[in-house]
Enzyme design. Structure first.
Site, PDB file in Angstrom:
ATOM      1  N   ALA A 111      16.900  23.494  87.265  1.00 12.83           N
ATOM      2  CA  ALA A 111      16.957  23.307  85.789  1.00 12.83           C
ATOM      3  C   ALA A 111      15.512  22.527  85.382  1.00 12.83           C
ATOM      4  O   ALA A 111      15.014  21.701  86.525  1.00 12.83           O
ATOM      5  CB  ALA A 111      18.049  22.470  85.302  1.00 12.83           C
TER       6      ALA A 111
ATOM      7  N   GLY B  64      19.860  24.643  89.761  1.00 14.98           N
ATOM      8  CA  GLY B  64      20.055  25.556  88.922  1.00 14.98           C
ATOM      9  C   GLY B  64      19.570  27.108  89.144  1.00 14.98           C
ATOM     10  O   GLY B  64      20.222  27.973  89.178  1.00 14.98           O
TER      11      GLY B  64
ATOM     12  N   GLU C  92      22.101  27.937  91.704  1.00 16.21           N
ATOM     13  CA  GLU C  92      23.481  28.166  90.929  1.00 16.21           C
ATOM     14  C   GLU C  92      23.243  29.533  90.091  1.00 16.21           C
ATOM     15  O   GLU C  92      24.109  30.370  90.150  1.00 16.21           O
ATOM     16  CB  GLU C  92      23.723  27.235  90.114  1.00 16.21           C
ATOM     17  CG  GLU C  92      24.004  25.730  90.906  1.00 16.21           C
ATOM     18  CD  GLU C  92      23.925  24.714  89.851  1.00 16.21           C
ATOM     19  OE1 GLU C  92      23.064  24.322  89.194  1.00 16.21           O
ATOM     20  OE2 GLU C  92      25.098  24.140  89.392  1.00 16.21           O
TER      21      GLU C  92
ATOM     22  N   GLU D  66      20.085  18.026  93.633  1.00 18.01           N
ATOM     23  CA  GLU D  66      20.351  17.175  92.286  1.00 18.01           C
ATOM     24  C   GLU D  66      20.274  15.846  92.788  1.00 18.01           C
ATOM     25  O   GLU D  66      20.355  14.777  92.139  1.00 18.01           O
ATOM     26  CB  GLU D  66      21.590  17.733  91.553  1.00 18.01           C
ATOM     27  CG  GLU D  66      21.350  19.002  90.741  1.00 18.01           C
ATOM     28  CD  GLU D  66      21.552  20.289  91.678  1.00 18.01           C
ATOM     29  OE1 GLU D  66      21.964  20.206  92.743  1.00 18.01           O
ATOM     30  OE2 GLU D  66      21.883  21.167  91.106  1.00 18.01           O
TER      31      GLU D  66
END
Ligand code: CO8
Length: 258
Positions: free
Chosen positions: A65, A109, A112, A132
């Site tokens: 992200a 992300g 993911e 993260e």
């Protein structure tokens, strides 16, 4: 429709969606995930498209992200606006098969997103990770749940707690990816795989997707019952008659999605 952060190419029955923020290693900001959701929705609605491939660049599928977009946000902002919730739901709503073709970094992300696709084909350069923890947060779009189901608790804990990266060989050995191919051939192999899927009966490929995904959501006996009922239901289709007749007549099946 022109997008700013992704490129969509539709050739024959396959939509190839390329994440395209090269300066940020395809970091997933709201714009990119929004456009990706729109492109997947468009592909879902386009009768011509029968399989979707999502890919990135040689260096990064997506490095997570977008940290710059998130860093100053408050809890109230993230929570009340359900940060990325809608974009993720758009992706998951797609009933057509989606392949992730991953080269380079698939982190946070990005990992993911790859796991949200139906399966992952990795280049030998791929590196997966859920780093993260190094930012003082945890995965936010399914990493702790999906990675654990793919590779088991021990390795998932290792990845999430240390933030280390997993190379393509380890990812294949651990069940995260379905196959590893030379980086130079990644796109070609993923598109060939998508073209093969596109030849099948679309009713059957949608049924496969529902049945396999159901295995994550329910008990074994309920899942097996769901699968058997789908199997029974497919005997109402012309494609089942055609597929079985073609086998018996030793010819290629001509599916019509009916
Ligand atoms: N966000 C924003 N920008 C990024 C990101 C990112 N995740 N990753 C890389 N970039 C940018 C860098 O800032 C740099 O920009 P600039 O040239 O302007 O300084 C450019 O991409 C190139 O990156 P590097 O210079 O760092 O390239 P290196 O080859 O040295 O390193 C790495 C590559 C190892 C991938 C490194 O960039 C890195 O560690 N990136 C961050 C990885 C990371 O921590 N990812 C997790 C992010 S958090 C997350 O994903 C939470 C998911 C759940 C959120 C729910 C909503 C989606």
């Amino acid at each position: 429709m022109a997008f700013e952060t992704i490129i969509v190419d539709i050739e024959d029955s396959v939509a190839l969606i390329t994440l395209n923020r090269p300066d940020a290693l395809n970091a997933l900001n709201s714009k990119l995930l929004g456009e990706l959701g729109e492109a997947v929705r468009d592909a879902s609605r386009n009768d011509k498209v029968r399989c979707i491939v999502i890919t990135g660049s040689d260096k990064a599928f997506a490095a997570g992200a977008d940290i710059g977009e998130m860093s100053e946000r408050s809890f109230v902002d993230m929570f009340s606006n359900d940060y990325m919730g809608e974009q993720v739901r758009n992706l998951l709503a797609c009933r057509k098969p989606i392949i992730a073709a991953v080269a380079g970094y698939a982190l946070g992300g990005g990992c993911e997103l790859a796991m949200m696709c139906d399966f992952i084909i990795a280049a030998d350069t791929a590196k997966f990770g859920q780093p993260e923890i190094n930012l003082g947060v945890v995965a936010g779009i399914g990493g702790s749940q999906r990675l654990t189901r793919f590779v088991g608790k021990s390795k998932s804990m290792d990845m999430h707690l240390t933030g280390r990266f997993m190379d393509a060989e380890e990812a294949e050995r651990s069940g995260l990816v379905s196959r590893v191919v030379p980086a130079k051939k990644l796109k070609e192999e993923a598109l060939a795989c998508a073209a093969k899927i596109a030849e099948k009966s679309q009713i059957a490929t949608m049924a496969v997707k529902e049945a396999v995904n159901r295995s994550y959501e329910t008990t074994l006996s309920e899942g097996i019952l769901f699968e058997r009922r789908l199997f029974h239901a497919l005997f109402a289709t012309e494609d089942q008659k055609e597929g079985m007749a073609a086998f018996l007549e030793k010819r290629e099946a001509q599916f019509r999605d009916k």
